[in-house]
Design an enzyme around this catalytic site. Sequence first.
Site, mmCIF file in Angstrom:
data_model
loop_
_atom_site.group_PDB
_atom_site.id
_atom_site.type_symbol
_atom_site.label_atom_id
_atom_site.label_comp_id
_atom_site.label_asym_id
_atom_site.label_seq_id
_atom_site.Cartn_x
_atom_site.Cartn_y
_atom_site.Cartn_z
ATOM 1 N N GLU A 41 0.838 -1.213 0.000
ATOM 2 C CA GLU A 41 0.000 0.000 0.000
ATOM 3 C C GLU A 41 0.866 1.253 0.000
ATOM 4 O O GLU A 41 0.594 2.226 -0.693
ATOM 5 C CB GLU A 41 -0.904 0.019 1.236
ATOM 6 C CG GLU A 41 -2.078 -0.937 1.133
ATOM 7 C CD GLU A 41 -2.843 -0.996 2.447
ATOM 8 O OE1 GLU A 41 -4.015 -0.610 2.468
ATOM 9 O OE2 GLU A 41 -2.235 -1.426 3.454
ATOM 10 N N PHE A 42 1.940 1.186 0.808
ATOM 11 C CA PHE A 42 2.833 2.341 0.895
ATOM 12 C C PHE A 42 3.436 2.651 -0.480
ATOM 13 O O PHE A 42 3.409 3.781 -0.956
ATOM 14 C CB PHE A 42 3.944 2.064 1.918
ATOM 15 C CG PHE A 42 4.820 3.255 2.177
ATOM 16 C CD1 PHE A 42 4.506 4.156 3.188
ATOM 17 C CD2 PHE A 42 5.947 3.496 1.405
ATOM 18 C CE1 PHE A 42 5.295 5.271 3.420
ATOM 19 C CE2 PHE A 42 6.739 4.608 1.622
ATOM 20 C CZ PHE A 42 6.407 5.491 2.641
ATOM 21 N N LEU A 89 33.110 15.755 23.108
ATOM 22 C CA LEU A 89 32.929 15.360 24.508
ATOM 23 C C LEU A 89 34.277 14.991 25.109
ATOM 24 O O LEU A 89 35.097 14.385 24.430
ATOM 25 C CB LEU A 89 32.039 14.120 24.587
ATOM 26 C CG LEU A 89 30.548 14.277 24.326
ATOM 27 C CD1 LEU A 89 29.883 12.910 24.285
ATOM 28 C CD2 LEU A 89 29.918 15.105 25.440
ATOM 29 N N GLU A 117 23.121 8.051 28.666
ATOM 30 C CA GLU A 117 22.682 7.629 27.325
ATOM 31 C C GLU A 117 23.739 6.729 26.715
ATOM 32 O O GLU A 117 24.903 6.806 27.095
ATOM 33 C CB GLU A 117 22.554 8.852 26.391
ATOM 34 C CG GLU A 117 21.505 9.821 26.796
ATOM 35 C CD GLU A 117 21.593 11.123 25.997
ATOM 36 O OE1 GLU A 117 22.365 11.193 25.021
ATOM 37 O OE2 GLU A 117 20.887 12.056 26.381
ATOM 38 N N ARG A 140 29.460 17.454 11.344
ATOM 39 C CA ARG A 140 30.170 18.194 12.382
ATOM 40 C C ARG A 140 31.333 18.991 11.790
ATOM 41 O O ARG A 140 31.613 20.105 12.214
ATOM 42 C CB ARG A 140 30.694 17.222 13.440
ATOM 43 C CG ARG A 140 31.464 17.910 14.528
ATOM 44 C CD ARG A 140 31.776 16.966 15.676
ATOM 45 N NE ARG A 140 32.529 17.681 16.691
ATOM 46 C CZ ARG A 140 33.830 17.881 16.653
ATOM 47 N NH1 ARG A 140 34.531 17.414 15.636
ATOM 48 N NH2 ARG A 140 34.440 18.544 17.601
ATOM 49 N N LYS A 316 34.022 5.488 27.722
ATOM 50 C CA LYS A 316 34.129 4.592 26.564
ATOM 51 C C LYS A 316 34.370 3.156 27.020
ATOM 52 O O LYS A 316 35.196 2.903 27.919
ATOM 53 C CB LYS A 316 35.292 5.034 25.674
ATOM 54 C CG LYS A 316 35.136 6.464 25.164
ATOM 55 C CD LYS A 316 34.795 6.527 23.718
ATOM 56 C CE LYS A 316 36.023 6.393 22.883
ATOM 57 N NZ LYS A 316 35.776 6.611 21.475
#
Length: 713
Positions: A41-42, A89, A117, A140, A316
């Site tokens: 359908e998409f 960071l 996170e 970046r 890390k």
Amino acid sequence: MTSCYNPVMTEEQRIKELRAHLNYCNYCYYIENAPIVSDYEFDTMLRELQDLEAAHPEMADPNSPTARVGSDVTNEFRSIEHTFPMLSLSNTYSLDELHEWIDRVQKEIGESEFVCELKFDGTAISLTYRHGALLRAVTRGDGTRGDDVTENIRTIRSVPLTLTGNDYPDFFEIRGEVFMPYASFDRLNAEREANGEPPFANPRNAAAGTLKQQSSQVVARRGLDCTLYQLAGDNLPYDSHWGSLEAARKWGFRISDNKAICRNTEEIDAYINHWDTARKALPFPTDGVVIKVNRFADRRALGSTAKAPKWAVAYKFKAEQALTRLLKVTYQVGRTGAITPVANLEPVLLAGTVVKRATLHNADQIAALDLREGDMVYVEKGGEIIPKITGVDLSQRPAYSRPLEYITECPVCHSKLVRYEGEAKHYCPNQSHCRPQILGRIIHFIRRKAMNIDSLGEETVELLFENGLVGCIADLYDLRAEQLAPLPRLGEKSAENIIGSIRRSTEVPFHRVLFALGIRFVGETTAKYLAAHFRSLDAMMAASREQLIEAEEVGDKIADSILDYFADEQNRAIIERLRSAGLQFEARQQTPASEALQGLTFVISGTFHNHSRDELKAMIEAHGGKNLAAVSANTSYLLAGDKIGPAKLQKAQKLGIAIISEDDFERMIADRMVGGNPSDEAEDTGLIPDTTTDSTKNPAEENSGQPQQGTLF
Ligand code: IVH
């Protein structure tokens, strides 16, 4: 809403309705993980929208869901200054250092709230939205300026092109990570290896390299994903990071579910411990945990250094490592003759799998590590995928060990190895008599994506080779069923099948024949571009280096490899035999769409908005015109795009040749067609690239430098 067409609605209204609905379907599928329509359908709705948009160019919108399929218009990466610098960071591998950071924060702002996170292992991106629509996407770069990769980012389905709801800021930036899930990475590398292209070392490089692709169509097929982790803007109406991300989730962004609020060292340690193990089951790469102060007021109090904010730190994960013994170094010979040294190891458990072998890439790497057989070596999974040797435990080096001497002869045919300028690998030059090269070329030739001789497999090819029936790809076309039937495991029926599928392969279109030849660096996509550009093998064989480079996606390296291939007498002899066998050495000419351009000659130069150069060439031929490579007195028109070559322009002006734009050209066809439909002219040449191989023209890696001072809030 259904996909049924409501006749009361105007086409303009239907376009708007389809766009809104398809955007919502994408959101449900990619963000909510709860599809509301079937793929069929998409696709049907998307096609309807594509058709309507083609009929209504005045309604073009770069944020239409149709933009997701990408285009083959060459991307230009304009350099753009970030509104807010993209800081990096501070990071640490040490829990003690992390604890010191937590103490410092707590001392400065008192009772603190942290958001933990996952640290996604991809490449950073900054997305800008204005009035709820994606305005631009910038890498970046050096932190101050990055590359405009908007066209490529639009193809990532989880990036909303327009936002949901009405409480988003009118203008804001949101930052996150573009990454390549393991499944996409494995698929991409398998294809690259099959095409004789170097695989990406890890998903991070693959993501960064893909984002810098010239063609967004290629990006669309590579399966990138994007997660957002930081909102940036002036006077955002939120007082915490958590609150801002949860709001962003409602606007349609993919926000990680794996974040947590932690209030002290113990909770942060528990988060890290959990994810150090649990991340191994995630379908995408991560390389650590980012710990951020939650409240924006606290962030402002802590401030930033020139390089990084003081309110966040990355912990890390150590790459998983194992120590094991290097038993022996052996050498593999690929179909192009490239030698790959392989470390054979005492089996050892590493990141959930038993590792017995690791690649050593080339002689330089062995020398740099001073590797010796019998050494205890550290093995790591680079990017968690490919085991590699990272070091030697010298304290355990056996007293009798001797430096490893790299082979000077091919381990199979004993030819003296060569090393080409600028290449790290050694090669066996004995293309015609070295078994793995001969077999590798035949096996490549019969592959599904090449000649698709599906009744032959690797084992049968070996069997035919051992019995002296095939020694090169051209021999396949001399085979007779009665030669095959008596061979072990075959018999009459298989023999007939094999002969049948070899015969059918003579119908395989030219671009696949070109790929099947196995010219180094000419993968599936490059073969399609070359076939579209030259249209015949003879034209390609006659081309100079400069002319080869004119084909899309072809750079110096590929051009040289093509020249080398055709310079080889044996290759030329094979090609003549294949020609006699009836293989397709020309792109098929479709019945001309019209004779509108009969007798006219065109030179195309520059880049165009509606069509690629090769599409324009195909259109010229489809309407009976001729393409010329250079401007001369015989040229009827110079079809000029942006950035047209100045030499061509000057020459055309000097010779008084008419210079026309893409629009003029389209109008010319429409005007000259008698009773035809001017929008029907796009010929189906079967040559539009539809695969995901990489261009070797553009190096992958993004640079990173010193960002300027500044804060996000
Ligand atoms: S926050 C000013 N959060 O790690 C801080 N970065 O080593 C902005 N990264 O350039 C970054 N996951 O590309 C943040 N959850 C996450 C992240 C994350 C991955 C990347 C990002 C950054 C790099 C720094």
